[in-house]
Each structure stands twice: as C-alpha cells, then as structure tokens.
Design a protein around this motif. Structure first.
Motif, PDB file in Angstrom:
ATOM      1  N   ALA A 304       0.829  -1.210   0.000  1.00  0.00           N
ATOM      2  CA  ALA A 304       0.000   0.000   0.000  1.00  0.00           C
ATOM      3  C   ALA A 304       0.863   1.260   0.000  1.00  0.00           C
ATOM      4  O   ALA A 304       0.560   2.244  -0.685  1.00  0.00           O
ATOM      5  CB  ALA A 304      -0.922  -0.005   1.214  1.00  0.00           C
ATOM      6  N   LEU A 305       1.974   1.231   0.759  1.00  0.00           N
ATOM      7  CA  LEU A 305       2.871   2.390   0.819  1.00  0.00           C
ATOM      8  C   LEU A 305       3.667   2.559  -0.473  1.00  0.00           C
ATOM      9  O   LEU A 305       4.049   3.679  -0.831  1.00  0.00           O
ATOM     10  CB  LEU A 305       3.838   2.241   1.996  1.00  0.00           C
ATOM     11  CG  LEU A 305       3.246   2.391   3.408  1.00  0.00           C
ATOM     12  CD1 LEU A 305       4.261   1.963   4.460  1.00  0.00           C
ATOM     13  CD2 LEU A 305       2.815   3.830   3.665  1.00  0.00           C
ATOM     14  N   ALA A 306       3.934   1.448  -1.162  1.00  0.00           N
ATOM     15  CA  ALA A 306       4.798   1.502  -2.346  1.00  0.00           C
ATOM     16  C   ALA A 306       4.073   1.965  -3.607  1.00  0.00           C
ATOM     17  O   ALA A 306       4.714   2.411  -4.564  1.00  0.00           O
ATOM     18  CB  ALA A 306       5.416   0.120  -2.601  1.00  0.00           C
ATOM     19  N   ARG A 307       2.738   1.879  -3.617  1.00  0.00           N
ATOM     20  CA  ARG A 307       2.033   2.222  -4.871  1.00  0.00           C
ATOM     21  C   ARG A 307       2.081   3.734  -5.143  1.00  0.00           C
ATOM     22  O   ARG A 307       2.085   4.547  -4.208  1.00  0.00           O
ATOM     23  CB  ARG A 307       0.594   1.723  -4.817  1.00  0.00           C
ATOM     24  CG  ARG A 307      -0.266   2.375  -3.776  1.00  0.00           C
ATOM     25  CD  ARG A 307      -1.659   1.746  -3.698  1.00  0.00           C
ATOM     26  NE  ARG A 307      -2.408   2.288  -2.576  1.00  0.00           N
ATOM     27  CZ  ARG A 307      -3.068   3.433  -2.603  1.00  0.00           C
ATOM     28  NH1 ARG A 307      -3.064   4.165  -3.701  1.00  0.00           N
ATOM     29  NH2 ARG A 307      -3.721   3.853  -1.541  1.00  0.00           N
ATOM     30  N   PRO A 308       2.109   4.109  -6.402  1.00  0.00           N
ATOM     31  CA  PRO A 308       2.151   5.540  -6.749  1.00  0.00           C
ATOM     32  C   PRO A 308       0.939   6.286  -6.192  1.00  0.00           C
ATOM     33  O   PRO A 308      -0.178   5.770  -6.193  1.00  0.00           O
ATOM     34  CB  PRO A 308       2.122   5.517  -8.283  1.00  0.00           C
ATOM     35  CG  PRO A 308       2.649   4.173  -8.651  1.00  0.00           C
ATOM     36  CD  PRO A 308       2.197   3.245  -7.578  1.00  0.00           C
TER      37      PRO A 308
END
Length: 516
Positions: A304-308
């Motif tokens: 969730a944190l890594a998505r643009p």
C-alpha cells in the motif's frame, strides 16, 4: 575469557560515563564535539574487538556449553546472581550488536544527526549497547529483565531529541508500549522464579519445566510472551514500530531494527522454550497464527505504501517490512523443532544485517533529497538512482533483493528453515494447522518480493534527468560503514554452516531440556 565477557558488557557503560566528562586537553582535536564522537568510535571499536576475541576463543566443538561464565552472588535473599555466559545462541547476537553499534558510531562521526549535545548522543548510544549486550549475556531472570529495560530510556531519548517530524509522539508511543509489556513480563518472570525456587536460567533450562505445573507454565508463557511480543514486535502489538522508525535518526533506526527487535525473539528461545515447554506447546499454534498474520499484514502494508500516489514514506515501508520478517522468526520458534528454531535464529541475524543496511541506505537517500517520500523521490530523481548515484542505487537494489530472500544471500536461509519447521512441527502440534500457516507464510514471501521490486523500480530505475543539483554517490565513510553488512550478507548466504554450526547444538540441547 570470563573477564572478557564481563568487560564486553560493562565496557560501554564505563564509556558512556566517560563521554559525559570533559575531554583531556590533548584529546580535544579541532573541537570538544569531535573529541566525544571519536571517543564513541574508539569505545565501540574496542568492544567489537573484544567480542571478536571472545568469538575466536570460543570452543566451537562444544557450542551448546555455556562459556566465559561469571557467577557471583548479588542479592542472596532472593538468590539473584550476577551470572554471565555465552553459547552458540547468544554469541552471534553479541557480535552483531557490537558490529552494528560500532558502524553506527563510525557513521555518526561524519554524519551526526541534528539535535542537542553530541556528548549526550554518544553516552546514550553506549548505554544502549551495554543494555543490549547484557540482555544476550546474562543468565539470571531478574538480571535479564533489568537489561531488557535498560535499553528503553536511551532509545526513547535518541528518538525524542535527535529524531525527525513527529518524534515526541513516536517516542512516547515506543516507551508506553514497551513499558506496559514489560510490567506483565516481570510478573511472569517472578512467577517462574518463585515457583521453581531459582532465577538461574541454566538451572531452569536443565529442569525443563519439570518443577512447574502446567497451569503455572501456561500463565508464565502468556505473561512473559506478551512482553517479548511487544518488543519483537508481533502483530497486532506492532503499532509503535512504524512511528518509531519513521521519526528516529538513521542510527536509531539501524539499532532499533538490527538489535533491539532481536531481544524479544531471543527471550522466547532462551527462556520460554526450555523453561516452560508445556506452556509453549499450548500457545504455539496461536503464536504461529499471529506470526503469519504479521507476515501478510506487513507485506500488504508495504504494498500500500509503495504504490504511486500513496505518499508512502520509505523508512515507514522498511519498518513494516520488519513486522513481516520477524513473523518468520516467530513462526520458526512456534514450530518448536530444531529446524524451525535454527531458522528463527538465522533469520534474526540476517534481518539485523540486511535491515540495518537498508535503514543506512534510506537515511542516505533522505539526507541527499531532504525526504523519504516515495512519490517525491520518484519525481525528484526521475526514479533514476542508477543514473544519478549508481553505487547508492546498486547497494539499495542489493539490500532489497537480500531482504526478499534471494537464494545465495542471508535472507533466504532463515525464512526457508522456518517454513521447513512449520512443515513438520513438534510432536503433539497440529500438522494440518501448521501446513496452513506454512502456506500463508510462503504466500507472504511473494508479497515481499512484489513490494521490494516496486521500490527498486521506482527509486532506482527510469530515465536520468539532467538537473542543476548534483547528487553525491556513496562517500568513503558510508562505504566503510556499509561494506561489512553487505559482505556478511553474502557470506551468510553462501556459507550458512558457519552460523548453523554454532546454533544447532545449542538449540538441540535447549529443546532436550539441557541434556547433551
């Protein structure tokens, strides 16, 4: 050898006191600040050298035997003793602690985080080292508790005084969670000591719970386990960790992930497995369930944190990854088999090396760009660390693939052995349940690979944009601080027998109740 172990434990404490004193005129260098930072490097370097001498003099033919022991009566009325010793389980953790603290002191000499007095900073780091080394070396339950608590105050101040945005709230959350867990843990330790008539961990491990009723063991495991689970941290008692990591200075994050989290899992192996086996047997399926929940939860949080567009903080992402990685450690312990426990101990060391390196690298990226926000980094750098700072980008990619468990690197063996342990758990544990846990954990490894590869793609790859601001590649002091971690990650991955040869005989003896 016994005096050497005592020196390793007490040396940083003496160094912490000395750091607060005025520097002698001939040692001031260009400034008193430089002198105290040099003092920190010197003391941690001496302690690292002493632990390496201790490791060289260790009887590798008998790693299950307690060595370099000191046993002095301290509080006769309670039969509390200053009892120190190391075996194949504690020696690698002792060396890891000394190495990471030295590398943090070396890094801080050149890149001190902004905050109050450097004297206080060095003294707190040395106090933290002393408490951590003592945790891995003491063999008395009450001394273990004191050492376990000793690290809380220095880490609180490192976060609260030298941290970034939100540091006060993060520091309070850290101290409240861990203190509340510790109060419950103390009750469990006192229950074991008073019911068995001794606080000596070696005697208790040899007795293997025979002097404790099943109900006492179950109560003790529940109480002590809660305190250890908070420090590990186990889902759902983990919520202090992301905030603490995000706010902490770089060296604070390295020590928190690389050393402090190991204290919780070490307590499970050193105390609960041999001292209260019936209680552990009762709670093992629940521990495994929480472990695999943590693996999946940590990975999903990272995705969730890594998505643009998520405005994900890179330090926070690495913190959540620790929840997942420590889940594998807990799964190995919950299997209650030599294979699983050896995997847990291996994963502990691997996590310390790899995540310590990751936090160093993320700290360096944040220093260069002024942010660890993934969306900002992907925009400001053109997602092109490979083009702008190829060595830094290469090291970040190396640490990421090591963290996802690439075969040939340290992260692979611990997770693999933990899964093997869950595949064939100890007698009496439900094999279908543990096969389910193993399958969920294996799925977690795929999620781990997914978010780490997304991070590498967004931060390291892409078209290089020519911009007026130059980005420094890896500096010489960074190279000196990071190379040992990268080298040991490769060594442990290619030659796991070095570590497993130490831990396996000690684990076999521990699970057999002290019988060789």
């Amino acid at each position: 050898m016994q005096f050497l172990l005592a020196f390793v434990v007490v040396g940083p404490l003496i160094g912490a006191v000395a750091a607060l004193l005025p520097a002698p005129p001939g040692l001031k260098g260009r400034s008193p600040d430089q002198a105290v930072l040099r003092h920190g490097v010197t003391v941690t370097g001496v302690i690292l050298l002493a632990t390496l001498v201790l490791a060289a003099g260790f009887d590798h033919d008998h790693p299950s035997k307690m060595q370099a022991t000191t046993d002095i009566s301290w509080i006769p009325a309670l039969d509390v003793r200053i009892h120190l010793g190391i075996d194949g389980i504690s020696l690698p953790l002792l060396v890891l602690t000394a190495l990471l603290t030295f590398l943090c002191a070396l890094y801080s000499y050149f890149k001190l985080p902004e905050g109050p007095s450097p004297k206080a900073f060095v003294a707190l780091v040395l106090l933290l080292e002393s408490g951590t080394l003592a945790t891995f070396a003491v063999l008395d339950l009450l001394l273990f508790f004191l050492a376990f608590e000793m690290v809380l105050i220095p880490m609180y101040f490192l976060i609260a005084r030298w941290g970034g945005a939100g540091r006060q709230a993060a520091a309070w959350k850290f101290i409240l969670y861990t203190l509340l867990g510790s109060v419950v843990m103390l009750l469990g330790l006192l229950l074991i000591g008073l019911k068995s008539g001794t606080f000596d961990m070696v005697a208790l491990a040899t007795d293997n719970g025979r002097g404790l009723t099943s109900s006492v063991q179950v109560t003790a495991v529940l109480a002590i386990g809660i305190g250890l689970a908070v420090k590990t941290p186990m889902w759902p008692l983990h919520s202090w960790l992301p905030d603490a990591h995000t706010a902490a200075p770089t060296v604070g994050s390295v020590l928190l992930a690389g050393v402090l989290l190991k204290m919780g899992t070490y307590g499970f192996v050193r105390i609960l497995l041999p001292v209260a086996p019936d209680g552990m047997h009762t709670f093992a399926p629940y521990l495994a369930a929480f472990a695999v929940a943590g693996i999946v939860y940590g990975s999903l949080a990272c995705l969730a944190l890594a998505r643009p567009g998520a405005k994900g903080d890179l330090k926070r992402l690495i913190a959540y990854s620790s929840v997942g990685h420590m889940g594998f450690v807990l799964l190995g312990i919950a299997s209650m088999t030599p294979t699983g426990v050896n995997g847990a101990l291996f994963a502990n060391i691997a996590h310390g090396l790899i995540t310590g390196l990751l936090f160093f690298l993320v700290g360096a990226v944040k220093d260069r760009y002024g942010t660890a926000d993934l969306d900002t980094l992907a925009g400001a750098t053109g997602a092109a660390l490979y083009g702008r700072a190829p060595r830094l980008g290469g090291l970040l990619a190396f640490a990421a693939v090591a963290s996802l468990g690439l075969p040939g690197l340290a992260g692979f063996w611990g997770e693999m052995l933990a899964l093997f342990g869950a595949f064939d758990p100890a007698e009496g544990l439900s094999r279908p349940a543990f096969l389910t846990f193993m399958s969920i954990a294996a799925f977690g490894t795929l999620l781990t690979a997914a978010y780490l590869l997304i991070v590498v793609r967004r931060v390291c790859m892409g078209a290089h944009r020519d911009e007026p601001r130059q980005i420094a590649d890896v500096q010489s002091y960074e190279f000196a601080a990071w190379t040992p971690l990268a080298a040991l990650t490769v060594l442990a991955g290619l030659w796991p027998a070095v570590l497993l040869g130490l831990t396996d005989p000690a684990v076999q003896k521990l699970l057999a109740g002290g019988k060789s």
